[in-house]
Design an enzyme around this catalytic site. Structure first.
Site: not given
Ligand code: IMP
Ligand code: MG
Length: 197
Positions: A49, A104, A107, A135, A156, A163, A169
């Site tokens: 990403g 990227d 979350d 986020k 999202f 992606d 992307r």
């Molecule tokens: P986390 O481990 O939940 O913080 O997620 C991180 C990863 O989830 C990021 O590096 C993204 O690849 C993916 N991700 C989280 N939210 C989104 C979104 O809204 N769109 C696309 N990819 C996301």
């Molecule tokens: Mg991703």
């Protein structure tokens, strides 16, 4: 079943324009350059990403740096966070070095928390984190990034490297997906945005 053409305009909308992205990413580069002045950086970026963000970010970093990637994927084909899968390991030595970890989007924070603790074990001199998007509403781990491009609501998003099931992307803007159900039903629903941007 394909989403009818007249619905497609409602599936996603522009959240951040290329102009806003360019301006903010440049500001991030400037802060990082200032904070790491006189040092050598190892930039560790998470695949896939970060590709567009990373290219723009490092282009404006005026400190010597080396670049490496860690392959990690938290999502399967859709938008539901699952197990973390490592697809590429770090090759550069980071012990005693200044490291900037780039992702990227922050979350739930699971990816960043796991990768950060892995890097910490390698004993860098300094470890800082940089994300394009934050986020905070979805956070599960207690973790923050040191450099944040934009803080966004619980939406999202796709584009500029982000992606949906590995697609979109290459969109130049960041789009917020308003109708995830429609996109899941028809993963091609955003294809018209590719030609529009
Ligand atoms: P986390 O481990 O939940 O913080 O997620 C991180 C990863 O989830 C990021 O590096 C993204 O690849 C993916 N991700 C989280 N939210 C989104 C979104 O809204 N769109 C696309 N990819 C996301
Ligand atoms: Mg991703």
């Amino acid at each position: 079943m394909p989403v009818p053409r007249e619905w497609r305009a409602d599936v996603a909308r522009v959240l951040i324009t290329p102009q806003q992205l360019a301006k903010r990413v440049r500001q991030l580069s400037e802060s990082i350059t200032k904070d790491f002045a006189g040092r050598e950086l190892v930039v560790v970026a998470l695949l896939n990403g970060t590709v567009l963000f990373l290219a723009d970010l490092i282009r404006h970093l005026s400190v010597p740096l080396r670049l490496d990637f860690i392959g990690v994927s938290s999502y399967g084909a859709g938008t539901v966070a699952g197990e973390l899968v490592f697809t590429k390991e770090l090759r550069l030595d980071v012990q005693g070095r200044d490291v900037l970890l780039v992702d990227d989007i922050l979350d739930t924070g699971r990816t960043m928390a796991r990768v950060r603790s892995m890097l910490e074990k390698l004993q860098p001199r300094r470890l800082r984190t940089c994300v394009l998007l934050d986020k905070p509403a979805r956070r599960v781990e207690t973790i923050d990034a040191d450099y944040i491009g934009f803080t966004i609501p619980d939406l999202f998003v796709v584009g500029y490297g982000l992606d949906f099931g590995e697609r979109y992307r290459n969109l130049a803007d960041i789009f917020a997906v308003d109708d995830l159900k429609a996109l899941r039903a028809d993963p091609d629903a955003l294809v018209p945005l590719l030609t529009a941007s």
